[in-house]
Scaffold this active site. Structure first.
Site, PDB file in Angstrom:
ATOM      1  NE  ARG A  93      -4.052  -2.041   1.817  1.00  0.00           N
ATOM      2  CZ  ARG A  93      -3.972  -3.159   2.515  1.00  0.00           C
ATOM      3  NH1 ARG A  93      -3.056  -3.306   3.443  1.00  0.00           N
ATOM      4  NH2 ARG A  93      -4.829  -4.135   2.293  1.00  0.00           N
ATOM      5  CE  LYS A 135       1.015  14.221 -14.606  1.00  0.00           C
ATOM      6  NZ  LYS A 135       0.800  14.671 -15.988  1.00  0.00           N
ATOM      7  CD  GLU A 186       9.673  16.120 -22.158  1.00  0.00           C
ATOM      8  OE1 GLU A 186       9.053  17.111 -21.747  1.00  0.00           O
ATOM      9  OE2 GLU A 186       9.098  15.070 -22.539  1.00  0.00           O
ATOM     10  CE  LYS A 191       7.362  17.258 -13.810  1.00  0.00           C
ATOM     11  NZ  LYS A 191       7.398  16.034 -14.573  1.00  0.00           N
ATOM     12  CD  GLU A 210      -1.826  17.137 -15.913  1.00  0.00           C
ATOM     13  OE1 GLU A 210      -0.777  16.559 -15.642  1.00  0.00           O
ATOM     14  OE2 GLU A 210      -2.419  17.023 -16.993  1.00  0.00           O
ATOM     15  NE  ARG A 233       2.496  17.366 -12.768  1.00  0.00           N
ATOM     16  CZ  ARG A 233       3.001  16.479 -11.938  1.00  0.00           C
ATOM     17  NH1 ARG A 233       2.627  16.475 -10.679  1.00  0.00           N
ATOM     18  NH2 ARG A 233       3.880  15.588 -12.345  1.00  0.00           N
ATOM     19  CG  ASN A 245       0.438  17.478 -20.205  1.00  0.00           C
ATOM     20  OD1 ASN A 245       1.346  16.718 -19.888  1.00  0.00           O
ATOM     21  ND2 ASN A 245      -0.670  17.596 -19.502  1.00  0.00           N
ATOM     22  CG  HIS A 295       3.555  15.959 -23.556  1.00  0.00           C
ATOM     23  ND1 HIS A 295       4.431  17.022 -23.707  1.00  0.00           N
ATOM     24  CD2 HIS A 295       4.222  15.035 -22.828  1.00  0.00           C
ATOM     25  CE1 HIS A 295       5.566  16.739 -23.085  1.00  0.00           C
ATOM     26  NE2 HIS A 295       5.467  15.542 -22.550  1.00  0.00           N
ATOM     27  CG  HIS A 315       1.154  11.361 -25.096  1.00  0.00           C
ATOM     28  ND1 HIS A 315       0.519  11.717 -23.924  1.00  0.00           N
ATOM     29  CD2 HIS A 315       2.459  11.188 -24.791  1.00  0.00           C
ATOM     30  CE1 HIS A 315       1.420  11.765 -22.948  1.00  0.00           C
ATOM     31  NE2 HIS A 315       2.606  11.454 -23.446  1.00  0.00           N
ATOM     32  CG  HIS A 321       8.161  10.776 -24.287  1.00  0.00           C
ATOM     33  ND1 HIS A 321       6.784  10.785 -24.364  1.00  0.00           N
ATOM     34  CD2 HIS A 321       8.487  11.772 -23.420  1.00  0.00           C
ATOM     35  CE1 HIS A 321       6.309  11.734 -23.561  1.00  0.00           C
ATOM     36  NE2 HIS A 321       7.325  12.341 -22.976  1.00  0.00           N
TER      37      HIS A 321
HETATM   38  N1  LIG Z   1       6.367  10.596 -15.009  1.00  0.00           N
HETATM   39  C1  LIG Z   1       6.495  11.685 -15.730  1.00  0.00           C
HETATM   40  O1  LIG Z   1       6.208  12.805 -15.287  1.00  0.00           O
HETATM   41  C2  LIG Z   1       7.034  11.559 -17.127  1.00  0.00           C
HETATM   42  C3  LIG Z   1       7.399  12.711 -17.836  1.00  0.00           C
HETATM   43  C4  LIG Z   1       7.962  12.566 -19.099  1.00  0.00           C
HETATM   44  C5  LIG Z   1       8.133  11.303 -19.633  1.00  0.00           C
HETATM   45  N2  LIG Z   1       7.753  10.205 -18.915  1.00  0.00           N
HETATM   46  C6  LIG Z   1       7.953   8.868 -19.455  1.00  0.00           C
HETATM   47  O2  LIG Z   1       9.355   8.652 -19.577  1.00  0.00           O
HETATM   48  C7  LIG Z   1       9.573   7.674 -20.594  1.00  0.00           C
HETATM   49  C8  LIG Z   1      10.687   8.120 -21.484  1.00  0.00           C
HETATM   50  O3  LIG Z   1      11.849   8.282 -20.701  1.00  0.00           O
HETATM   51  P1  LIG Z   1      13.304   8.075 -21.324  1.00  0.00           P
HETATM   52  O4  LIG Z   1      13.422   8.868 -22.547  1.00  0.00           O
HETATM   53  O5  LIG Z   1      14.274   8.269 -20.233  1.00  0.00           O
HETATM   54  O6  LIG Z   1      13.239   6.554 -21.796  1.00  0.00           O
HETATM   55  P2  LIG Z   1      13.969   5.214 -21.315  1.00  0.00           P
HETATM   56  O7  LIG Z   1      13.807   4.993 -19.887  1.00  0.00           O
HETATM   57  O8  LIG Z   1      13.486   4.168 -22.248  1.00  0.00           O
HETATM   58  O9  LIG Z   1      15.503   5.519 -21.591  1.00  0.00           O
HETATM   59  C9  LIG Z   1      15.927   5.730 -22.905  1.00  0.00           C
HETATM   60  C10 LIG Z   1      17.021   4.741 -23.311  1.00  0.00           C
HETATM   61  O10 LIG Z   1      18.242   5.169 -22.757  1.00  0.00           O
HETATM   62  C11 LIG Z   1      18.833   4.121 -22.012  1.00  0.00           C
HETATM   63  N3  LIG Z   1      19.569   4.748 -20.935  1.00  0.00           N
HETATM   64  C12 LIG Z   1      19.064   5.460 -19.903  1.00  0.00           C
HETATM   65  N4  LIG Z   1      20.058   5.988 -19.192  1.00  0.00           N
HETATM   66  C13 LIG Z   1      21.210   5.605 -19.770  1.00  0.00           C
HETATM   67  C14 LIG Z   1      22.582   5.855 -19.518  1.00  0.00           C
HETATM   68  N5  LIG Z   1      22.974   6.686 -18.538  1.00  0.00           N
HETATM   69  N6  LIG Z   1      23.503   5.263 -20.314  1.00  0.00           N
HETATM   70  C15 LIG Z   1      23.122   4.479 -21.355  1.00  0.00           C
HETATM   71  N7  LIG Z   1      21.854   4.231 -21.665  1.00  0.00           N
HETATM   72  C16 LIG Z   1      20.906   4.799 -20.881  1.00  0.00           C
HETATM   73  C17 LIG Z   1      17.702   3.241 -21.595  1.00  0.00           C
HETATM   74  O11 LIG Z   1      18.136   1.927 -21.343  1.00  0.00           O
HETATM   75  C18 LIG Z   1      16.806   3.324 -22.816  1.00  0.00           C
HETATM   76  O12 LIG Z   1      17.287   2.438 -23.810  1.00  0.00           O
HETATM   77  C19 LIG Z   1       8.265   7.502 -21.315  1.00  0.00           C
HETATM   78  O13 LIG Z   1       7.689   6.302 -20.914  1.00  0.00           O
HETATM   79  C20 LIG Z   1       7.421   8.673 -20.837  1.00  0.00           C
HETATM   80  O14 LIG Z   1       6.053   8.395 -20.828  1.00  0.00           O
HETATM   81  C21 LIG Z   1       7.211  10.317 -17.680  1.00  0.00           C
END
Ligand SMILES: NC(=O)c1ccc[n+]([C@@H]2O[C@H](COP(=O)([O-])OP(=O)(O)OC[C@H]3O[C@@H](n4cnc5c(N)ncnc54)[C@H](O)[C@@H]3O)[C@@H](O)[C@H]2O)c1
Length: 382
Positions: free
Chosen positions: A135, A157, A199, A241, A251, A255, A259, A262, A266, A280
């Site tokens: 929980r 999030k 971003e 942020k 949000e 907030r 987006n 986005h 998306h 992304h």
């Molecule tokens: N929670 C939120 O507020 C929020 C905001 C924006 C995006 N997101 C989410 O984040 C995700 C995208 O994040 P991302 O772009 O980090 O993707 P990801 O986690 O897939 O990382 C991108 C790639 O880089 C690699 N990688 C990461 N760090 C590394 C490092 N230091 N050295 C070598 N390789 C590395 C990973 O293995 C992966 O292949 C999406 O799912 C999106 O929906 C969430």
């Protein structure tokens, strides 16, 4: 209104601290080089006695897991590591089940910590698992991609994707600490670095014109390894942020500005099946360019603004048009349907983040779908 505290501390080399002010759920984001090896000590001094279960992916594990494990072991806090396959497909129910059961097997108790060590995929999935495990247990974010350092690790999030769309299942669960080590970005593939930069540009475009101008002049420094421009860009982004999240944690208002790009982005990600065709951040870059083009077409923002935005994104190597996505074009009806799945839909009306100028984004809650459809037709023909 909660205040944002922003200060330099002497915890480690050239470290910056940005505080996210959320009352009892407040936490710090530590930014700087060399922090990963300090994790055990940072957790011990800031959070106290807790066992740590690491969640990571196979790319990050290959380069950096040994450093993190050694740091936790040195403080006697290591409980185990779970290494998942890298990639967006990992953010799914099947992996959530596997991860939750793995963390229970590890013996994590209510007072213990989940350590989300990776990009946004690991942060979102591990944060969600922490939010529902027993929980709710606390978790620490150690973001390793640029995107995760400037965006997804801050704000609480968490969630997973389903065939119906991205991030439709999840919880708000704030981390207890975020440790952003700029040195780990040295191993991030250049394409992922550019996607994270989208971003960063977003924060300038949505609310800080001076920061966008600074990026136009200094973006090459941001891509330099662990230099002061990179730290400044991350710090400015996290501060922006943190400020918005402190005003509107769940949000219900402001907030949504985060987006920007986005709703379009998306839909494009869903259309390309969350595949390598479009990351992304790349979807966000195209989406932001589209938000500015649509705003300009609606005469909401001055002529020429969208061109300036697209030029900068293009200069850093980001896509800005549908034709930049390899493997064929979408049709307008499909994209509109995919936008309809977005969480930003209320009573059949689409919510978009539109702009009056660079740094002046606003939430438009009742955008007419027929106007969007006509705009998409133009975009497809470009
Ligand atoms: N929670 C939120 O507020 C929020 C905001 C924006 C995006 N997101 C989410 O984040 C995700 C995208 O994040 P991302 O772009 O980090 O993707 P990801 O986690 O897939 O990382 C991108 C790639 O880089 C690699 N990688 C990461 N760090 C590394 C490092 N230091 N050295 C070598 N390789 C590395 C990973 O293995 C992966 O292949 C999406 O799912 C999106 O929906 C969430």
């Amino acid at each position: 209104m909660p205040t944002l505290v922003h200060s330099m501390t002497a915890v480690s080399r050239a470290e910056k601290t940005v505080s996210v002010s959320l009352g009892a759920r407040s936490y710090d984001v530590l930014i700087g080089p060399g922090l990963l090896a300090e994790t055990g000590r940072l957790i011990a001094t800031r959070i106290g006695k807790a066992k740590c279960g690491i969640v990571t992916d196979d790319n990050v594990a290959k380069h950096h897991l040994a450093t993190l494990e050694a740091s936790l072991k040195a403080e006697g806090r290591y409980a185990g590591s779970i290494v998942l396959p890298a990639g967006e497909a990992t953010k799914c129910f099947a992996r959530l089940t596997e991860l939750s059961e793995g963390l229970l097997e590890m013996g994590l108790e209510r007072g213990d910590l989940v350590v989300a060590f990776g990009g946004g995929v690991i942060g979102d999935l591990a944060g969600f698992a922490a939010g529902i495990l027993r929980r709710g247990v606390r978790f620490v974010q150690i973001p390793t991609s640029l995107l995760a350092q400037v965006d997804s690790s801050v704000g609480g999030k968490t969630g997973i994707n389903t065939p119906q769309g991205k991030n439709l299942i999840g919880v708000f669960h704030q981390p207890s600490l975020v440790i952003a080590d700029t040195d780990v970005l040295a191993t991030l593939p250049p394409r992922e670095m550019r996607a994270g930069y989208a971003e960063i540009a977003k924060y300038g475009l949505l609310g800080d014109a001076a920061f966008f101008s600074w990026l136009e002049a200094n973006w090459k420094g941001v891509f330099g390894s662990s230099g002061p421009d990179l730290t400044k860009a991350i710090e400015t982004s996290v501060k922006a942020k943190a400020d918005i999240v402190a005003r509107d944690e769940l949000e219900t208002g402001d907030r949504a500005l985060l987006n920007l790009g986005h709703t379009f982005g998306h839909a494009l990600e869903a259309w390309t099946g969350y595949s390598d065709r479009l990351l992304h951040g790349e979807g966000v870059a195209i989406g932001m360019a589209q938000a500015f083009r649509f705003s300009e077409a609606e005469r909401l923002c001055p002529a020429g603004t969208s061109e300036r935005v697209a030029s900068h994104l293009t200069a850093v190597g980001l896509p800005t048009q549908l034709r930049d996505i390899p493997g064929g074009k979408a049709d307008a009806d499909t994209l509109l349907r995919l936008m309809g799945q977005d969480k930003k839909v209320r009573e059949g009306k689409l919510t978009f983040i539109l702009t009056r100028d660079i740094g002046q984004a606003f939430v438009a809650r009742d955008v007419d779908p027929t106007k969007i459809r006509a705009f998409l037709e133009q975009e497809i023909a470009r």
